[in-house]
Structures are given as C-alpha cells and as structure tokens.
Write a protein that holds these residues in place. Structure first.
Motif, mmCIF file in Angstrom:
data_model
loop_
_atom_site.group_PDB
_atom_site.id
_atom_site.type_symbol
_atom_site.label_atom_id
_atom_site.label_comp_id
_atom_site.label_asym_id
_atom_site.label_seq_id
_atom_site.Cartn_x
_atom_site.Cartn_y
_atom_site.Cartn_z
ATOM 1 N N ALA A 22 3.656 -1.240 10.051
ATOM 2 C CA ALA A 22 2.488 -2.072 10.359
ATOM 3 C C ALA A 22 2.677 -3.505 9.866
ATOM 4 O O ALA A 22 2.285 -4.469 10.542
ATOM 5 C CB ALA A 22 1.236 -1.465 9.731
ATOM 6 N N THR A 23 3.298 -3.662 8.693
ATOM 7 C CA THR A 23 3.505 -4.998 8.147
ATOM 8 C C THR A 23 4.518 -5.777 8.975
ATOM 9 O O THR A 23 4.327 -6.967 9.267
ATOM 10 C CB THR A 23 3.956 -4.921 6.682
ATOM 11 N N VAL A 24 5.588 -5.116 9.369
ATOM 12 C CA VAL A 24 6.574 -5.765 10.236
ATOM 13 C C VAL A 24 5.929 -6.167 11.558
ATOM 14 O O VAL A 24 6.144 -7.279 12.065
ATOM 15 C CB VAL A 24 7.783 -4.841 10.481
ATOM 16 N N ARG A 25 5.120 -5.287 12.114
ATOM 17 C CA ARG A 25 4.432 -5.588 13.372
ATOM 18 C C ARG A 25 3.543 -6.828 13.226
ATOM 19 O O ARG A 25 3.519 -7.699 14.102
ATOM 20 C CB ARG A 25 3.597 -4.394 13.811
ATOM 21 N N GLY A 26 2.834 -6.919 12.110
ATOM 22 C CA GLY A 26 1.979 -8.074 11.875
ATOM 23 C C GLY A 26 2.769 -9.361 11.740
ATOM 24 O O GLY A 26 2.342 -10.424 12.196
ATOM 25 N N CYS A 27 3.942 -9.269 11.123
ATOM 26 C CA CYS A 27 4.803 -10.446 10.989
ATOM 27 C C CYS A 27 5.320 -10.904 12.349
ATOM 28 O O CYS A 27 5.318 -12.102 12.660
ATOM 29 C CB CYS A 27 5.978 -10.133 10.069
ATOM 30 N N SER A 31 0.854 -1.193 0.000
ATOM 31 C CA SER A 31 0.000 0.000 0.000
ATOM 32 C C SER A 31 0.890 1.242 0.000
ATOM 33 O O SER A 31 2.097 1.170 0.239
ATOM 34 C CB SER A 31 -0.915 -0.009 1.222
ATOM 35 N N PHE A 32 0.276 2.386 -0.251
ATOM 36 C CA PHE A 32 1.056 3.636 -0.243
ATOM 37 C C PHE A 32 0.135 4.792 0.133
ATOM 38 O O PHE A 32 -0.827 5.091 -0.579
ATOM 39 C CB PHE A 32 1.690 3.903 -1.607
ATOM 40 N N GLY A 33 0.426 5.420 1.266
ATOM 41 C CA GLY A 33 -0.391 6.547 1.712
ATOM 42 C C GLY A 33 -1.837 6.125 1.921
ATOM 43 O O GLY A 33 -2.129 5.166 2.627
ATOM 44 N N ALA A 34 -2.750 6.871 1.277
ATOM 45 C CA ALA A 34 -4.177 6.584 1.416
ATOM 46 C C ALA A 34 -4.636 5.465 0.491
ATOM 47 O O ALA A 34 -5.795 5.050 0.542
ATOM 48 C CB ALA A 34 -4.990 7.852 1.130
ATOM 49 N N TRP A 35 -3.727 4.974 -0.339
ATOM 50 C CA TRP A 35 -4.067 3.939 -1.316
ATOM 51 C C TRP A 35 -3.722 2.569 -0.761
ATOM 52 O O TRP A 35 -2.599 2.337 -0.309
ATOM 53 C CB TRP A 35 -3.293 4.190 -2.610
ATOM 54 N N THR A 36 -4.694 1.644 -0.782
ATOM 55 C CA THR A 36 -4.507 0.319 -0.197
ATOM 56 C C THR A 36 -4.386 -0.749 -1.276
ATOM 57 O O THR A 36 -5.185 -0.796 -2.206
ATOM 58 C CB THR A 36 -5.691 -0.039 0.722
ATOM 59 N N MET A 37 -3.369 -1.592 -1.118
ATOM 60 C CA MET A 37 -3.166 -2.720 -2.028
ATOM 61 C C MET A 37 -3.221 -4.025 -1.244
ATOM 62 O O MET A 37 -2.460 -4.220 -0.292
ATOM 63 C CB MET A 37 -1.792 -2.602 -2.704
ATOM 64 N N GLY A 38 -4.144 -4.891 -1.612
ATOM 65 C CA GLY A 38 -4.183 -6.229 -1.036
ATOM 66 C C GLY A 38 -4.811 -6.306 0.346
ATOM 67 O O GLY A 38 -5.184 -5.293 0.953
ATOM 68 N N GLU A 39 -4.934 -7.534 0.846
ATOM 69 C CA GLU A 39 -5.496 -7.822 2.167
ATOM 70 C C GLU A 39 -4.403 -8.452 3.021
ATOM 71 O O GLU A 39 -4.393 -9.655 3.282
ATOM 72 C CB GLU A 39 -6.697 -8.762 2.036
ATOM 73 N N ASP A 40 -3.480 -7.613 3.462
ATOM 74 C CA ASP A 40 -2.287 -8.111 4.133
ATOM 75 C C ASP A 40 -2.590 -8.888 5.405
ATOM 76 O O ASP A 40 -1.988 -9.934 5.656
ATOM 77 C CB ASP A 40 -1.346 -6.946 4.457
ATOM 78 N N ASP A 41 -3.503 -8.398 6.223
ATOM 79 C CA ASP A 41 -3.794 -9.085 7.484
ATOM 80 C C ASP A 41 -4.274 -10.512 7.252
ATOM 81 O O ASP A 41 -3.880 -11.445 7.960
ATOM 82 C CB ASP A 41 -4.833 -8.306 8.295
ATOM 83 N N ALA A 42 -5.124 -10.691 6.248
ATOM 84 C CA ALA A 42 -5.632 -12.030 5.954
ATOM 85 C C ALA A 42 -4.524 -12.922 5.406
ATOM 86 O O ALA A 42 -4.427 -14.104 5.768
ATOM 87 C CB ALA A 42 -6.789 -11.948 4.957
ATOM 88 N N LEU A 43 -3.670 -12.376 4.547
ATOM 89 C CA LEU A 43 -2.578 -13.176 3.995
ATOM 90 C C LEU A 43 -1.555 -13.552 5.062
ATOM 91 O O LEU A 43 -0.947 -14.624 5.004
ATOM 92 C CB LEU A 43 -1.891 -12.418 2.856
ATOM 93 N N LEU A 44 -1.374 -12.684 6.044
ATOM 94 C CA LEU A 44 -0.428 -12.990 7.113
ATOM 95 C C LEU A 44 -0.863 -14.204 7.932
ATOM 96 O O LEU A 44 -0.042 -14.820 8.618
ATOM 97 C CB LEU A 44 -0.253 -11.774 8.028
ATOM 98 N N ASP A 45 -2.138 -14.552 7.860
ATOM 99 C CA ASP A 45 -2.624 -15.744 8.555
ATOM 100 C C ASP A 45 -2.412 -17.012 7.732
ATOM 101 O O ASP A 45 -2.703 -18.110 8.207
ATOM 102 C CB ASP A 45 -4.113 -15.599 8.883
ATOM 103 N N VAL A 46 -1.917 -16.866 6.501
ATOM 104 C CA VAL A 46 -1.731 -18.007 5.602
ATOM 105 C C VAL A 46 -0.257 -18.327 5.394
ATOM 106 O O VAL A 46 0.132 -19.488 5.350
ATOM 107 C CB VAL A 46 -2.399 -17.720 4.234
#
Length: 272
Positions: free
Chosen positions: A53-58, A18-33
């Motif tokens: 946020a992505t590092v935190r989720g990992c 993602s970048f700024g206000a633009w969101t790419m993908g469903e990272d939280d759901a993929l992190l569970d897979v």
C-alpha cells in the motif's frame, strides 16, 4: 555568469511502519508533503500489505521509494542494540532490500535509496564493520542506490566505493557536538516543539549548521530532511516545515535531482 544559487532539498519521512491490525502514523497525509519515503521492510515494522500500500501511494504521487532496513527487532521497533555479526547485518539488509524491491517491481517502479533505521542507523555511522556490511549489501544488490546517512562511517565507505550518498538532517533529534545523535534514552533527545523544529530545519538547510546540545554550532551539508512519522504531530510538523522551507526560497525536489544539482555546483566551483 553570476547569479543566485537556488537551494534544493529532499523531504523524506519514515513510512509504512504499521503492522497487521496495528496502525502507526498518518502515511497518506505525509505522502502529500514529502518528496521521498523510507519504507519499513518488515524487520522493525511493516508487513506485506502495508509495504504494498505504501509503495502504491508513492507511485501515485511520484515520490522516491527507499528501503528502511533495521535489526530484526519487531518488539523493540528496531531501536535496541543487537549483538549481530557483520555478515548477519549484510544478509539481513539484502533480505529487506529484496522484499521491498518485489513490491516496487510489481508496481512498475524501482528503489531509489536505502536508509538504515533506528539503532542500526546510529551504529553504521560509527562502526566500520556494520557500515561495510551495509555497503556490501548495496553494492551486491544495486550500486545505483543512493545511501542516506549521517556523516560518518557509512557515508565514507559508500563514497569510497563510488556509491552516491545523501546526507540526512534529522530535525527532531538532538545532536551532540561530534555530529552524532543524542540517544533516545537521554532527556531532550527528541524535539517536539514545532517552532523549534521549523527554525532548526531552515537553519540546517539555508545556513548549513545545526546547534548541538552544548550550544556548539556544527556544520551540516544536508541533501534531505528527515520527518519522523511516528508521533501524533507528525503531519502538522511536516506541513509547517515544508511551508517554511518554501517561504525561505528552498526548492523541494526528489533526491536524484538534489544530488544532480549539488554535483553541478561542485563542478562549477572547481578551477580549470
């Protein structure tokens, strides 16, 4: 002593795009897979908040963290060729490694691997100068990093310098008979049908082959399976692939564990 050899494989997705206000993908759901993540470092996608946020989720899920550096091509999502020198590639990769490393350190963890993105990822398989530039950056930054790559120049040069390599199977991209990917500009380069994705993933992992666009069955020794996260079906596809692999008796594990298991098999197969 004989026995059945258990296949282990890592599941990795390109995340943090993602970048700024633009969101790419469903990272939280993929992190569970997945068991590992390639995280965008700001050049083709990603920004400081997204990276953090992505590092935190990992960290919360015990997922391996990898840098996903690219050409400085935010407008083209890193998928356009750029006339960079090898030294520009080296310093750009170092810059991006450092950026993600800062967020990993702040969360009490470290980077496990590096996986060049997009056009850079394609070119390092065939261009010796770009491959050397990436290996130079890894060697200078942390030679303990695992290099995720297709068979080709980057994998060969990393191995030559004693850097661990994990071969990546890209299940939603069509392959040519020489093992390179069909360019996205050509018809059929990206595979969308879920049943086809599941079948070819199990074939890659369990049989060690992938069918090229001309029907040739080419060998592939996959250590990790890449699940692209930049499409609307990414999560459903990832879950189907995960379930199919587990159903086929494949054990999902982080990269370090997969490479350790491979080294053990290779050592056991050597005479003497």
């Amino acid at each position: 002593m004989g026995g059945t050899v258990t296949t282990k494989i890592d599941l990795v997705a390109d995340l943090g795009e993602s970048f700024g206000a633009w969101t790419m993908g469903e990272d939280d759901a993929l992190l569970d897979v997945v068991t590992s993540a390639n995280i965008a470092c700001g050049f083709h996608a990603g920004d400081p908040r997204t990276m953090d946020a992505t590092v935190r989720g990992c960290v919360a899920r015990g997922i391996g963290i990898g840098a996903h550096p690219s050409f400085p091509d935010l407008a083209g999502f890193g998928r356009r060729a750029m006339d960079l020198t090898a030294d520009e590639v080296r310093t750009d990769v170092l810059y991006q490694l450092g950026a993600l490393h800062a967020f990993a350190t702040s969360r009490g963890t470290t980077l496990s691997h590096i996986a060049p993105h997009g056009r850079l990822g394609n070119l390092v398989a065939t261009r010796p100068d770009y491959a050397r530039a990436v290996v130079d950056a890894v060697e200078a930054f942390d030679p303990r990093l695992i290099v995720l790559a297709q068979d080709g120049e980057l994998a060969d040069q990393a191995r030559d310098r004693g850097i661990r390599v994990a071969i990546v199977a890209i299940v939603d991209r069509a392959y040519r008979s020489d093992g390179t990917l069909v360019p996205r500009s050509e018809p059929g380069a990206v595979i969308h049908d879920r049943d086809t994705l599941v079948t070819r993933t199990v074939q890659m992992v369990a049989e060690g082959v992938v069918e090229a666009v001309d029907g040739t069955r080419i060998p592939i020794q996959a250590d990790t399976v890449l699940l692209h996260g930049d499409n609307s079906d990414a999560v459903r596809n990832a879950r189907a692939i995960r379930e199919a692999l587990i159903g086929a008796g494949v054990v999902l594990a982080p990269l370090t564990e997969v490479l350790a298991a491979r080294a053990e098999r290779e050592s056991a197969s050597c005479p003497g």
